[in-house]
Scaffold this motif. Structure first.
Motif, short mmCIF file in Angstrom:
data_model
loop_
_atom_site.label_atom_id
_atom_site.label_comp_id
_atom_site.label_asym_id
_atom_site.label_seq_id
_atom_site.Cartn_x
_atom_site.Cartn_y
_atom_site.Cartn_z
N GLN A 254 99.64 -20.66 -5.54
CA GLN A 254 99.77 -21.03 -4.12
C GLN A 254 99.85 -19.79 -3.23
OE1 GLN A 254 100.40 -24.55 -2.59
NE2 GLN A 254 98.94 -24.60 -4.29
N LEU A 255 100.66 -18.82 -3.65
CA LEU A 255 100.79 -17.59 -2.85
C LEU A 255 99.48 -16.83 -2.80
CD1 LEU A 255 104.29 -16.29 -4.01
CD2 LEU A 255 103.69 -17.21 -1.75
N PHE A 256 98.79 -16.75 -3.95
CA PHE A 256 97.51 -16.04 -3.98
C PHE A 256 96.49 -16.70 -3.05
CE2 PHE A 256 93.26 -15.35 -5.82
CZ PHE A 256 93.22 -13.96 -5.79
N GLY A 257 96.47 -18.05 -3.09
CA GLY A 257 95.55 -18.77 -2.21
C GLY A 257 95.86 -18.53 -0.75
N SER A 258 97.16 -18.43 -0.42
CA SER A 258 97.55 -18.18 0.96
C SER A 258 97.11 -16.79 1.41
CB SER A 258 99.07 -18.33 1.10
OG SER A 258 99.47 -19.64 0.78
N LEU A 259 97.21 -15.82 0.50
CA LEU A 259 96.78 -14.46 0.85
C LEU A 259 95.28 -14.39 1.07
CD1 LEU A 259 98.98 -12.38 -1.64
CD2 LEU A 259 99.26 -12.58 0.84
N VAL A 260 94.54 -15.18 0.28
CA VAL A 260 93.08 -15.15 0.41
C VAL A 260 92.64 -15.71 1.75
CG1 VAL A 260 90.93 -16.15 -0.48
CG2 VAL A 260 92.65 -15.24 -2.07
N VAL A 261 93.25 -16.83 2.16
CA VAL A 261 92.85 -17.45 3.43
C VAL A 261 93.51 -16.78 4.63
CG1 VAL A 261 92.44 -19.66 2.31
CG2 VAL A 261 94.69 -19.21 3.31
N GLY A 262 94.53 -15.93 4.37
CA GLY A 262 95.16 -15.20 5.45
C GLY A 262 96.26 -15.92 6.17
N SER A 263 96.66 -17.09 5.68
CA SER A 263 97.78 -17.82 6.29
C SER A 263 98.54 -18.57 5.21
CB SER A 263 97.26 -18.81 7.35
OG SER A 263 96.44 -19.79 6.75
N LEU A 264 99.82 -18.78 5.47
CA LEU A 264 100.67 -19.45 4.50
C LEU A 264 100.38 -20.94 4.50
CD1 LEU A 264 102.94 -19.00 2.46
CD2 LEU A 264 104.59 -19.50 4.28
N SER A 265 99.84 -21.42 3.40
CA SER A 265 99.49 -22.83 3.29
C SER A 265 99.94 -23.34 1.93
CB SER A 265 97.97 -23.00 3.44
OG SER A 265 97.61 -24.35 3.26
N TRP A 266 100.82 -24.34 1.97
CA TRP A 266 101.38 -24.88 0.74
C TRP A 266 100.82 -26.26 0.45
CZ3 TRP A 266 104.07 -21.75 -2.31
CH2 TRP A 266 104.71 -20.65 -1.74
N SER A 267 100.55 -26.50 -0.83
CA SER A 267 100.22 -27.85 -1.28
C SER A 267 101.52 -28.47 -1.77
CB SER A 267 99.19 -27.80 -2.41
OG SER A 267 99.03 -29.08 -2.98
N PHE A 268 102.08 -29.36 -0.99
CA PHE A 268 103.41 -29.89 -1.31
C PHE A 268 103.46 -30.64 -2.65
CE2 PHE A 268 103.97 -29.08 3.21
CZ PHE A 268 105.21 -28.44 3.20
N PRO A 269 102.44 -31.41 -3.02
CA PRO A 269 102.50 -32.04 -4.35
C PRO A 269 102.59 -31.02 -5.48
CG PRO A 269 100.87 -33.14 -2.98
CD PRO A 269 101.29 -31.92 -2.23
N GLN A 270 101.82 -29.93 -5.37
CA GLN A 270 101.88 -28.90 -6.40
C GLN A 270 103.23 -28.18 -6.38
OE1 GLN A 270 98.55 -26.24 -6.45
NE2 GLN A 270 97.03 -27.90 -6.31
N LEU A 271 103.74 -27.93 -5.20
CA LEU A 271 105.03 -27.27 -5.09
C LEU A 271 106.14 -28.16 -5.65
CD1 LEU A 271 106.22 -24.63 -4.11
CD2 LEU A 271 106.62 -25.68 -1.89
N PHE A 272 106.04 -29.45 -5.40
CA PHE A 272 107.02 -30.38 -5.96
C PHE A 272 106.94 -30.38 -7.49
CE2 PHE A 272 108.11 -34.71 -7.41
CZ PHE A 272 109.44 -34.73 -7.02
#
Length: 413
Positions: A254-272
Protein backbone atom coordinates in the motif's frame (compact mmCIF):
# COMPACT_ATOMS: atom_id res chain seq x y z
CA UNK A 1 30.14 -57.69 25.01
CA UNK A 2 27.43 -55.87 23.06
CA UNK A 3 24.66 -57.90 21.44
CA UNK A 4 22.21 -56.93 18.69
CA UNK A 5 18.56 -57.87 18.36
CA UNK A 6 17.11 -57.36 14.88
CA UNK A 7 13.32 -57.06 14.75
CA UNK A 8 11.51 -57.76 11.47
CA UNK A 9 7.78 -56.92 11.39
CA UNK A 10 5.98 -59.09 8.86
CA UNK A 11 2.46 -59.08 7.48
CA UNK A 12 1.72 -61.44 4.58
CA UNK A 13 5.35 -61.54 3.43
CA UNK A 14 5.62 -65.20 2.37
CA UNK A 15 7.33 -64.23 -0.90
CA UNK A 16 10.14 -62.28 0.71
CA UNK A 17 10.54 -63.23 4.37
CA UNK A 18 13.01 -66.06 3.72
CA UNK A 19 15.37 -63.84 1.72
CA UNK A 20 15.54 -61.11 4.35
CA UNK A 21 15.98 -63.55 7.24
CA UNK A 22 18.85 -65.26 5.42
CA UNK A 23 20.53 -61.91 4.81
CA UNK A 24 20.16 -60.90 8.46
CA UNK A 25 21.62 -64.19 9.73
CA UNK A 26 24.51 -63.87 7.27
CA UNK A 27 25.84 -60.65 8.86
CA UNK A 28 26.86 -62.30 12.14
CA UNK A 29 30.60 -62.58 11.19
CA UNK A 30 30.69 -58.88 10.19
CA UNK A 31 29.02 -57.94 13.47
CA UNK A 32 31.70 -59.82 15.39
CA UNK A 33 34.39 -57.86 13.55
CA UNK A 34 33.04 -54.56 14.95
CA UNK A 35 32.60 -55.90 18.49
CA UNK A 36 29.01 -57.16 18.48
CA UNK A 37 29.20 -60.54 20.18
CA UNK A 38 25.77 -61.95 19.44
CA UNK A 39 22.89 -61.64 16.99
CA UNK A 40 19.25 -62.25 17.82
CA UNK A 41 16.80 -62.32 14.92
CA UNK A 42 13.15 -61.76 15.84
CA UNK A 43 10.30 -61.96 13.35
CA UNK A 44 6.96 -60.58 14.53
CA UNK A 45 4.16 -62.08 12.46
CA UNK A 46 1.46 -59.41 12.67
CA UNK A 47 -1.59 -61.55 11.96
CA UNK A 48 -0.56 -62.84 8.53
CA UNK A 49 -3.04 -64.98 6.62
CA UNK A 50 -0.43 -66.57 4.34
CA UNK A 51 2.59 -68.86 5.01
CA UNK A 52 4.80 -66.20 6.59
CA UNK A 53 4.79 -67.76 10.07
CA UNK A 54 5.25 -71.27 8.68
CA UNK A 55 8.36 -70.24 6.74
CA UNK A 56 9.91 -68.49 9.74
CA UNK A 57 9.16 -71.45 12.02
CA UNK A 58 11.30 -73.57 9.71
CA UNK A 59 14.44 -71.77 10.94
CA UNK A 60 14.05 -73.37 14.35
CA UNK A 61 16.05 -71.82 17.19
CA UNK A 62 18.03 -69.56 14.85
CA UNK A 63 15.05 -67.17 14.60
CA UNK A 64 12.53 -66.20 17.28
CA UNK A 65 9.00 -66.17 15.90
CA UNK A 66 6.36 -64.09 17.68
CA UNK A 67 2.79 -64.32 16.44
CA UNK A 68 0.12 -61.80 17.36
CA UNK A 69 -3.19 -60.40 16.18
CA UNK A 70 -2.76 -57.57 13.70
CA UNK A 71 -1.66 -54.42 15.55
CA UNK A 72 -0.05 -52.55 12.70
CA UNK A 73 3.54 -51.79 11.73
CA UNK A 74 4.40 -49.87 14.88
CA UNK A 75 2.58 -52.36 17.09
CA UNK A 76 4.64 -55.24 15.64
CA UNK A 77 7.88 -53.34 16.22
CA UNK A 78 6.98 -52.56 19.82
CA UNK A 79 6.20 -56.23 20.43
CA UNK A 80 9.63 -57.12 19.05
CA UNK A 81 11.33 -54.45 21.15
CA UNK A 82 9.69 -55.85 24.28
CA UNK A 83 10.93 -59.35 23.49
CA UNK A 84 14.46 -58.33 22.46
CA UNK A 85 17.36 -59.14 24.76
CA UNK A 86 20.18 -57.23 23.03
CA UNK A 87 21.74 -54.02 24.29
CA UNK A 88 21.29 -52.71 20.75
CA UNK A 89 18.00 -53.09 18.88
CA UNK A 90 17.83 -52.89 15.12
CA UNK A 91 14.87 -53.17 12.81
CA UNK A 92 14.07 -53.22 9.11
CA UNK A 93 11.21 -54.20 6.79
CA UNK A 94 10.57 -57.75 5.62
CA UNK A 95 10.47 -56.93 1.90
CA UNK A 96 14.24 -56.60 1.31
CA UNK A 97 14.02 -52.89 0.50
CA UNK A 98 16.56 -52.12 3.24
CA UNK A 99 20.08 -53.63 3.36
CA UNK A 100 20.82 -55.61 6.58
CA UNK A 101 24.47 -55.68 5.45
CA UNK A 102 24.73 -52.11 6.80
CA UNK A 103 23.87 -53.16 10.36
CA UNK A 104 27.54 -53.74 11.35
CA UNK A 105 28.44 -50.18 10.34
CA UNK A 106 25.38 -48.78 12.12
CA UNK A 107 26.20 -50.76 15.27
CA UNK A 108 29.74 -49.38 15.21
CA UNK A 109 28.32 -45.85 15.14
CA UNK A 110 25.99 -46.69 18.04
CA UNK A 111 28.85 -48.12 20.09
CA UNK A 112 30.81 -44.93 19.40
CA UNK A 113 28.16 -42.92 21.25
CA UNK A 114 25.06 -42.50 19.09
CA UNK A 115 21.71 -43.14 20.78
CA UNK A 116 19.85 -43.79 17.52
CA UNK A 117 21.43 -44.57 14.14
CA UNK A 118 19.18 -43.97 11.15
CA UNK A 119 19.85 -45.61 7.80
CA UNK A 120 19.22 -42.62 5.54
CA UNK A 121 17.88 -43.29 2.05
CA UNK A 122 18.30 -39.60 1.19
CA UNK A 123 21.98 -39.10 2.03
CA UNK A 124 23.70 -40.00 -1.22
CA UNK A 125 23.64 -43.79 -1.64
CA UNK A 126 21.82 -45.34 -4.60
CA UNK A 127 18.08 -45.26 -4.06
CA UNK A 128 15.24 -46.66 -6.14
CA UNK A 129 12.63 -44.69 -4.24
CA UNK A 130 9.91 -43.34 -6.57
CA UNK A 131 9.95 -39.61 -7.22
CA UNK A 132 6.66 -38.98 -5.41
CA UNK A 133 7.89 -40.66 -2.23
CA UNK A 134 11.28 -38.96 -2.50
CA UNK A 135 9.59 -35.56 -2.65
CA UNK A 136 7.34 -36.53 0.26
CA UNK A 137 10.29 -37.67 2.37
CA UNK A 138 12.12 -34.43 1.62
CA UNK A 139 9.08 -32.43 2.75
CA UNK A 140 8.68 -34.45 5.96
CA UNK A 141 12.40 -34.24 6.76
CA UNK A 142 12.34 -30.48 6.19
CA UNK A 143 9.26 -30.14 8.40
CA UNK A 144 10.90 -32.15 11.17
CA UNK A 145 14.10 -30.11 10.87
CA UNK A 146 12.02 -26.93 11.11
CA UNK A 147 10.04 -27.91 14.21
CA UNK A 148 13.02 -29.46 16.03
CA UNK A 149 15.81 -27.11 15.00
CA UNK A 150 18.05 -30.06 14.01
CA UNK A 151 18.80 -31.01 10.42
CA UNK A 152 17.78 -34.55 9.42
CA UNK A 153 17.58 -35.99 5.91
CA UNK A 154 15.30 -39.03 6.36
CA UNK A 155 12.62 -38.80 9.03
CA UNK A 156 10.79 -42.01 8.08
CA UNK A 157 13.55 -44.52 7.39
CA UNK A 158 12.56 -48.07 8.34
CA UNK A 159 16.10 -49.27 9.13
CA UNK A 160 17.56 -48.14 12.44
CA UNK A 161 19.72 -49.20 15.37
CA UNK A 162 19.00 -47.81 18.83
CA UNK A 163 20.13 -48.35 22.36
CA UNK A 164 17.64 -50.23 24.50
CA UNK A 165 18.13 -47.61 27.22
CA UNK A 166 16.49 -44.86 25.12
CA UNK A 167 13.14 -46.63 24.76
CA UNK A 168 11.59 -44.97 27.86
CA UNK A 169 12.56 -41.58 26.43
CA UNK A 170 10.92 -42.08 23.03
CA UNK A 171 7.77 -43.91 24.13
CA UNK A 172 4.82 -43.78 23.62
CA UNK A 173 4.87 -44.43 19.89
CA UNK A 174 1.95 -45.19 17.53
CA UNK A 175 1.03 -48.64 16.25
CA UNK A 176 0.60 -47.38 12.69
CA UNK A 177 2.99 -46.64 9.81
CA UNK A 178 3.87 -43.23 11.26
CA UNK A 179 5.91 -45.05 13.91
CA UNK A 180 9.26 -43.94 12.47
CA UNK A 181 8.55 -40.19 11.98
CA UNK A 182 7.06 -40.10 15.49
CA UNK A 183 10.23 -41.77 16.83
CA UNK A 184 12.42 -39.24 15.01
CA UNK A 185 10.39 -36.31 16.34
CA UNK A 186 10.49 -37.53 19.95
CA UNK A 187 14.17 -38.40 19.79
CA UNK A 188 15.16 -34.98 18.47
CA UNK A 189 13.11 -33.17 21.12
CA UNK A 190 14.56 -35.41 23.81
CA UNK A 191 18.00 -34.24 22.63
CA UNK A 192 19.18 -37.76 21.88
CA UNK A 193 22.32 -38.19 19.82
CA UNK A 194 21.04 -39.14 16.36
CA UNK A 195 23.46 -40.07 13.58
CA UNK A 196 22.48 -40.82 9.98
CA UNK A 197 24.34 -43.43 7.95
CA UNK A 198 23.76 -43.39 4.16
CA UNK A 199 22.25 -46.65 2.89
CA UNK A 200 21.04 -47.84 -0.52
CA UNK A 201 17.33 -48.45 -0.96
CA UNK A 202 15.66 -50.96 -3.26
CA UNK A 203 12.05 -50.42 -4.28
CA UNK A 204 9.68 -53.17 -3.21
CA UNK A 205 8.56 -55.57 -5.91
CA UNK A 206 4.79 -55.75 -6.09
CA UNK A 207 2.31 -53.41 -4.48
CA UNK A 208 3.46 -51.33 -1.51
CA UNK A 209 1.38 -51.23 1.67
CA UNK A 210 2.09 -47.50 1.93
CA UNK A 211 -0.56 -45.06 0.70
CA UNK A 212 1.07 -41.83 -0.46
CA UNK A 213 -1.90 -39.62 0.42
CA UNK A 214 -3.37 -41.32 3.49
CA UNK A 215 -0.07 -42.20 5.14
CA UNK A 216 1.49 -38.93 4.01
CA UNK A 217 -1.17 -37.01 5.94
CA UNK A 218 -0.65 -39.35 8.87
CA UNK A 219 3.11 -38.67 8.83
CA UNK A 220 2.46 -34.92 8.72
CA UNK A 221 0.05 -35.03 11.67
CA UNK A 222 2.37 -37.30 13.64
CA UNK A 223 5.32 -34.91 13.30
CA UNK A 224 3.29 -31.79 14.09
CA UNK A 225 1.33 -33.17 17.04
CA UNK A 226 4.39 -34.83 18.57
CA UNK A 227 6.36 -31.59 18.23
CA UNK A 228 3.49 -29.69 19.89
CA UNK A 229 3.91 -31.83 23.01
CA UNK A 230 7.50 -30.60 23.33
CA UNK A 231 7.87 -27.09 21.92
CA UNK A 232 4.53 -25.52 20.91
CA UNK A 233 5.98 -22.05 20.41
CA UNK A 234 8.07 -23.19 17.46
CA UNK A 235 4.92 -24.12 15.53
CA UNK A 236 2.47 -21.51 16.84
CA UNK A 237 5.20 -18.88 16.82
CA UNK A 238 6.13 -19.75 13.25
CA UNK A 239 2.51 -19.43 12.15
CA UNK A 240 2.20 -16.13 14.03
CA UNK A 241 5.35 -14.69 12.47
CA UNK A 242 4.15 -15.68 8.98
CA UNK A 243 0.88 -13.83 9.62
CA UNK A 244 2.73 -10.76 10.86
CA UNK A 245 4.97 -10.80 7.79
CA UNK A 246 1.93 -11.04 5.53
CA UNK A 247 0.40 -8.06 7.31
CA UNK A 248 3.60 -6.06 6.84
CA UNK A 249 3.72 -7.01 3.16
CA UNK A 250 0.17 -5.75 2.63
CA UNK A 251 0.97 -2.45 4.33
CA UNK A 252 4.24 -2.22 2.40
CA UNK A 253 2.50 -2.71 -0.92
CA UNK A 254 0.00 0.00 0.00
CA UNK A 255 2.78 2.44 0.91
CA UNK A 256 4.73 1.63 -2.25
CA UNK A 257 1.63 2.20 -4.37
CA UNK A 258 1.05 5.54 -2.67
CA UNK A 259 4.61 6.63 -3.41
CA UNK A 260 4.24 5.66 -7.06
CA UNK A 261 1.06 7.71 -7.57
CA UNK A 262 2.43 10.56 -5.45
CA UNK A 263 -0.41 10.68 -2.93
CA UNK A 264 -1.44 8.69 0.12
CA UNK A 265 -4.17 6.32 -0.96
CA UNK A 266 -5.30 3.39 1.15
CA UNK A 267 -7.38 0.40 0.17
CA UNK A 268 -9.40 -0.05 3.34
CA UNK A 269 -10.38 -3.70 2.70
CA UNK A 270 -6.71 -4.62 2.29
CA UNK A 271 -5.72 -2.57 5.31
CA UNK A 272 -8.42 -4.26 7.36
CA UNK A 273 -7.07 -7.63 6.22
CA UNK A 274 -3.59 -6.59 7.38
CA UNK A 275 -4.99 -5.66 10.80
CA UNK A 276 -6.73 -9.02 11.17
CA UNK A 277 -3.56 -10.88 10.16
CA UNK A 278 -1.51 -8.87 12.65
CA UNK A 279 -3.91 -9.60 15.51
CA UNK A 280 -4.11 -13.28 14.57
CA UNK A 281 -0.31 -13.43 14.41
CA UNK A 282 0.09 -11.97 17.89
CA UNK A 283 -2.56 -14.37 19.21
CA UNK A 284 -0.85 -17.39 17.66
CA UNK A 285 2.57 -16.44 19.00
CA UNK A 286 1.38 -15.74 22.54
CA UNK A 287 -0.63 -18.97 22.50
CA UNK A 288 2.54 -20.86 21.61
CA UNK A 289 4.59 -19.30 24.40
CA UNK A 290 1.84 -20.03 26.91
CA UNK A 291 1.55 -23.64 25.77
CA UNK A 292 5.30 -24.04 26.23
CA UNK A 293 4.90 -23.45 29.95
CA UNK A 294 1.95 -25.83 30.14
CA UNK A 295 3.98 -28.52 28.37
CA UNK A 296 6.90 -27.94 30.75
CA UNK A 297 4.74 -29.03 33.68
CA UNK A 298 4.35 -32.49 32.13
CA UNK A 299 8.06 -33.12 31.48
CA UNK A 300 10.31 -34.46 34.19
CA UNK A 301 13.35 -32.85 32.54
CA UNK A 302 13.47 -29.10 31.83
CA UNK A 303 12.65 -28.06 28.30
CA UNK A 304 13.30 -24.72 26.71
CA UNK A 305 11.26 -22.01 28.41
CA UNK A 306 11.04 -18.25 28.42
CA UNK A 307 12.52 -15.64 30.70
CA UNK A 308 10.24 -16.67 33.54
CA UNK A 309 11.35 -20.32 33.37
CA UNK A 310 14.23 -22.05 35.17
CA UNK A 311 17.52 -20.12 35.14
CA UNK A 312 15.82 -17.13 33.49
CA UNK A 313 16.96 -17.93 29.95
CA UNK A 314 15.17 -18.56 26.67
CA UNK A 315 12.84 -16.21 24.78
CA UNK A 316 13.21 -12.74 26.32
CA UNK A 317 10.25 -11.20 24.51
CA UNK A 318 7.81 -12.66 27.04
CA UNK A 319 8.86 -10.25 29.78
CA UNK A 320 7.72 -7.39 27.55
CA UNK A 321 4.18 -8.70 26.99
CA UNK A 322 2.69 -6.64 29.82
CA UNK A 323 3.83 -3.22 28.65
CA UNK A 324 3.26 -4.05 24.99
CA UNK A 325 -0.27 -5.07 25.92
CA UNK A 326 -0.81 -1.93 28.00
CA UNK A 327 0.52 0.20 25.14
CA UNK A 328 -1.86 -1.50 22.68
CA UNK A 329 -4.85 -0.93 24.99
CA UNK A 330 -4.00 2.73 25.54
CA UNK A 331 -3.37 3.15 21.81
CA UNK A 332 -6.74 1.59 20.99
CA UNK A 333 -8.50 3.90 23.44
CA UNK A 334 -6.61 6.85 21.98
CA UNK A 335 -7.65 5.94 18.43
CA UNK A 336 -11.29 5.74 19.46
CA UNK A 337 -11.19 9.05 21.34
CA UNK A 338 -9.55 10.71 18.35
CA UNK A 339 -12.15 9.24 16.01
CA UNK A 340 -14.93 10.70 18.16
CA UNK A 341 -13.22 14.07 18.47
CA UNK A 342 -12.64 14.34 14.73
CA UNK A 343 -16.02 12.81 13.93
CA UNK A 344 -14.44 9.91 12.04
CA UNK A 345 -17.36 7.68 13.00
CA UNK A 346 -19.78 9.83 11.02
CA UNK A 347 -21.78 7.49 8.75
CA UNK A 348 -21.46 10.05 6.00
CA UNK A 349 -17.75 9.21 5.67
CA UNK A 350 -16.76 6.39 3.35
CA UNK A 351 -14.52 4.75 5.96
CA UNK A 352 -16.49 5.53 9.11
CA UNK A 353 -16.11 1.93 10.31
CA UNK A 354 -12.32 1.82 10.14
CA UNK A 355 -11.30 3.83 13.21
CA UNK A 356 -13.62 1.97 15.65
CA UNK A 357 -12.52 -1.38 14.22
CA UNK A 358 -8.85 -0.44 14.54
CA UNK A 359 -9.48 0.65 18.12
CA UNK A 360 -11.25 -2.60 19.02
CA UNK A 361 -8.53 -4.79 17.50
CA UNK A 362 -5.80 -2.89 19.33
CA UNK A 363 -7.58 -3.24 22.66
CA UNK A 364 -8.20 -6.95 22.13
CA UNK A 365 -4.55 -7.48 21.17
CA UNK A 366 -3.47 -5.68 24.33
CA UNK A 367 -5.72 -7.84 26.48
CA UNK A 368 -4.28 -10.95 24.79
CA UNK A 369 -0.71 -9.86 25.50
CA UNK A 370 -1.35 -9.01 29.13
CA UNK A 371 -3.26 -12.26 29.69
CA UNK A 372 -0.42 -14.26 28.14
CA UNK A 373 2.11 -12.45 30.34
CA UNK A 374 0.12 -13.19 33.51
CA UNK A 375 -0.43 -16.83 32.63
CA UNK A 376 3.23 -17.32 31.71
CA UNK A 377 4.28 -15.91 35.09
CA UNK A 378 1.97 -18.26 36.98
CA UNK A 379 2.96 -21.35 34.97
CA UNK A 380 6.64 -20.50 35.33
CA UNK A 381 6.26 -20.36 39.10
CA UNK A 382 4.56 -23.77 39.06
CA UNK A 383 7.21 -25.29 36.78
CA UNK A 384 10.10 -24.35 39.08
CA UNK A 385 8.31 -24.91 42.37
CA UNK A 386 9.65 -28.45 42.86
CA UNK A 387 13.24 -27.36 42.20
CA UNK A 388 12.96 -24.47 44.65
CA UNK A 389 11.34 -26.73 47.26
CA UNK A 390 14.21 -29.20 46.89
CA UNK A 391 16.73 -26.37 47.31
CA UNK A 392 14.96 -25.11 50.44
CA UNK A 393 14.85 -28.59 51.97
CA UNK A 394 18.60 -29.02 51.40
CA UNK A 395 19.45 -25.70 53.03
CA UNK A 396 20.54 -25.74 56.66
CA UNK A 397 22.01 -23.32 59.11
CA UNK A 398 25.29 -23.91 60.93
CA UNK A 399 26.93 -21.69 63.57
CA UNK A 400 29.84 -19.50 62.51
CA UNK A 401 33.30 -20.83 63.43
CA UNK A 402 33.91 -18.09 66.03
CA UNK A 403 30.61 -16.38 66.72
CA UNK A 404 30.83 -12.99 68.38
CA UNK A 405 27.12 -12.45 68.62
CA UNK A 406 24.29 -14.84 67.77
CA UNK A 407 24.77 -14.62 64.01
CA UNK A 408 24.63 -17.77 61.90
CA UNK A 409 25.67 -18.50 58.36
CA UNK A 410 23.79 -20.56 55.84
CA UNK A 411 25.26 -23.61 54.19
CA UNK A 412 24.01 -25.69 51.26
CA UNK A 413 24.17 -29.44 51.84
Amino acid sequence: MTTLSVVIPAYNEEDGIEAIVDRVLAIEPQLAEVGVAGLECIVVDDGSSDRTAEIVAGYGERVRLIRQQNRGYGGALKTGFGAATGELIGFLDADSTYPPEYFPKMCQVAMDGADIVIGSRMAGEHSEMPLVRRVGNTIFASLLSLVSGVRISDSASGQRVLRRSVLPMIYPLPNTLDFTPAMSTRALHEHLNIVEVPIPYKERSGRSKLSVVRDGLRFFKSIVWTALTYNPVRIFGGIGLVMLLMALMIVGVQLFGSLVVGSLSWSFPQLFGALVLAVAGVTAYTTGTTFSYVVALFHTRPIRQGLFGPYGNGRKIEKHYWWLGLLAILGGIGVYVASVVFDLTNPALAASWFAPVLSALMVLTGVQLMSAWSLARVLAELSRRDAEMEADLNWTYVPAAHPVHTDVVAQQI
